[in-house]
Motif scaffolding. Structure first.
Motif, PDB file in Angstrom:
ATOM      1  N   CYS A   1      13.553 112.505 152.499  1.00 60.61           N
ATOM      2  CA  CYS A   1      12.651 112.869 151.406  1.00 60.61           C
ATOM      3  C   CYS A   1      11.299 112.184 151.564  1.00 60.61           C
ATOM      4  O   CYS A   1      10.254 112.772 151.242  1.00 60.61           O
ATOM      5  CB  CYS A   1      13.283 112.525 150.059  1.00 60.61           C
ATOM      6  SG  CYS A   1      14.665 113.621 149.630  1.00 60.61           S
TER       7      CYS A   1
ATOM      8  N   ALA B   1      18.130 120.840 151.866  1.00 64.07           N
ATOM      9  CA  ALA B   1      19.327 121.096 151.053  1.00 64.07           C
ATOM     10  C   ALA B   1      20.361 121.884 151.847  1.00 64.07           C
ATOM     11  O   ALA B   1      21.565 121.623 151.747  1.00 64.07           O
ATOM     12  CB  ALA B   1      18.954 121.846 149.779  1.00 64.07           C
ATOM     13  N   ASN B   2      19.916 122.830 152.644  1.00 67.87           N
ATOM     14  CA  ASN B   2      20.845 123.613 153.468  1.00 67.87           C
ATOM     15  C   ASN B   2      21.527 122.754 154.524  1.00 67.87           C
ATOM     16  O   ASN B   2      22.673 123.005 154.877  1.00 67.87           O
ATOM     17  CB  ASN B   2      20.116 124.779 154.130  1.00 67.87           C
ATOM     18  CG  ASN B   2      19.729 125.848 153.134  1.00 67.87           C
ATOM     19  OD1 ASN B   2      20.358 126.013 152.101  1.00 67.87           O
ATOM     20  ND2 ASN B   2      18.662 126.568 153.440  1.00 67.87           N
TER      21      ASN B   2
ATOM     22  N   ASP C   1      21.618 119.645 146.287  1.00 66.83           N
ATOM     23  CA  ASP C   1      20.838 120.601 145.518  1.00 66.83           C
ATOM     24  C   ASP C   1      19.345 120.414 145.796  1.00 66.83           C
ATOM     25  O   ASP C   1      18.843 119.279 145.767  1.00 66.83           O
ATOM     26  CB  ASP C   1      21.121 120.414 144.032  1.00 66.83           C
ATOM     27  CG  ASP C   1      20.326 121.356 143.176  1.00 66.83           C
ATOM     28  OD1 ASP C   1      20.604 122.569 143.213  1.00 66.83           O
ATOM     29  OD2 ASP C   1      19.403 120.875 142.484  1.00 66.83           O
ATOM     30  N   SER C   2      18.638 121.524 146.055  1.00 71.12           N
ATOM     31  CA  SER C   2      17.217 121.419 146.383  1.00 71.12           C
ATOM     32  C   SER C   2      16.400 120.865 145.212  1.00 71.12           C
ATOM     33  O   SER C   2      15.403 120.165 145.424  1.00 71.12           O
ATOM     34  CB  SER C   2      16.651 122.776 146.829  1.00 71.12           C
ATOM     35  OG  SER C   2      16.687 123.703 145.772  1.00 71.12           O
TER      36      SER C   2
ATOM     37  N   LYS D   1      13.833 117.834 145.412  1.00 68.88           N
ATOM     38  CA  LYS D   1      12.455 117.971 144.938  1.00 68.88           C
ATOM     39  C   LYS D   1      12.107 116.834 143.969  1.00 68.88           C
ATOM     40  O   LYS D   1      10.994 116.295 144.000  1.00 68.88           O
ATOM     41  CB  LYS D   1      12.251 119.325 144.255  1.00 68.88           C
ATOM     42  CG  LYS D   1      12.116 120.474 145.218  1.00 68.88           C
ATOM     43  CD  LYS D   1      12.125 121.827 144.561  1.00 68.88           C
ATOM     44  CE  LYS D   1      11.062 121.997 143.531  1.00 68.88           C
ATOM     45  NZ  LYS D   1      11.029 123.367 142.958  1.00 68.88           N
TER      46      LYS D   1
ATOM     47  N   THR E   1       8.887 122.931 147.833  1.00 65.92           N
ATOM     48  CA  THR E   1      10.084 123.750 147.606  1.00 65.92           C
ATOM     49  C   THR E   1      10.678 124.201 148.933  1.00 65.92           C
ATOM     50  O   THR E   1      11.892 124.085 149.141  1.00 65.92           O
ATOM     51  CB  THR E   1       9.739 124.964 146.732  1.00 65.92           C
ATOM     52  OG1 THR E   1       9.306 124.489 145.447  1.00 65.92           O
ATOM     53  CG2 THR E   1      10.931 125.888 146.548  1.00 65.92           C
TER      54      THR E   1
ATOM     55  N   CYS F   1      12.251 121.192 150.832  1.00 66.29           N
ATOM     56  CA  CYS F   1      13.450 120.692 150.147  1.00 66.29           C
ATOM     57  C   CYS F   1      14.609 121.681 150.265  1.00 66.29           C
ATOM     58  O   CYS F   1      15.765 121.267 150.394  1.00 66.29           O
ATOM     59  CB  CYS F   1      13.144 120.373 148.688  1.00 66.29           C
ATOM     60  SG  CYS F   1      12.127 118.891 148.492  1.00 66.29           S
ATOM     61  N   GLU F   2      14.319 122.972 150.251  1.00 72.72           N
ATOM     62  CA  GLU F   2      15.385 123.959 150.432  1.00 72.72           C
ATOM     63  C   GLU F   2      15.973 123.878 151.842  1.00 72.72           C
ATOM     64  O   GLU F   2      17.189 123.985 152.013  1.00 72.72           O
ATOM     65  CB  GLU F   2      14.858 125.358 150.130  1.00 72.72           C
ATOM     66  CG  GLU F   2      14.691 125.600 148.646  1.00 72.72           C
ATOM     67  CD  GLU F   2      14.083 126.952 148.296  1.00 72.72           C
ATOM     68  OE1 GLU F   2      13.733 127.722 149.210  1.00 72.72           O
ATOM     69  OE2 GLU F   2      13.951 127.225 147.083  1.00 72.72           O
TER      70      GLU F   2
END
Length: 120
Positions: A18, A43-44, A49-50, A54, A36, A39-40
């Motif tokens: 992060c 997250a994957n 969770d994205s 975030k 976004t 972070c997505e």
């Protein structure tokens, strides 16, 4: 050093991931939508969770004075205090070095365990 609850899914590696996202945003001038997207993608990879990611990146933005104060963790505050002035490349190197150290320690632990078991 930091007490991450195992059930939370958080780790120092995720904090560093992060932090690198924050540095990418800072380097790019905080363009709309990039946080976004990054972070997505994370997250994957990490199954977190994205929105949570975030929020963590938002804590880095807050600690560096780009947004209003938030409830940042000790780990976030520590990373900003110690490494906040690093460039993007330096922060990516910090993350890469951390990952290499974890991998080396894991491999060394496997070797030690197999030596103790007499299977080396």
């Amino acid at each position: 050093m930091f007490n991450f609850k195992s059930e939370s899914g958080w780790s120092l590696e995720l904090e560093l991931e992060c932090f690198v996202i924050y540095k990418k945003l800072e380097n790019a001038g905080f363009p709309y939508g990039l946080q976004t997207d990054l972070c997505e993608k994370l997250a994957n990879r990490c199954k977190m969770d994205s929105g949570t990611l975030k929020a963590k990146v938002g804590n880095f933005k807050s600690e560096r004075g780009h947004t209003e104060p938030t409830n940042s963790s000790k780990a976030t505050k520590y990373l900003v205090e110690q490494y906040g002035s690093l460039s993007l490349k330096e922060s990516e190197a910090l993350l890469a070095g951390y990952k290499l150290a974890v991998e080396a320690n894991t491999q060394q632990g496997t070797v030690v365990a197999s030596n103790l078991a007499g299977t080396a």
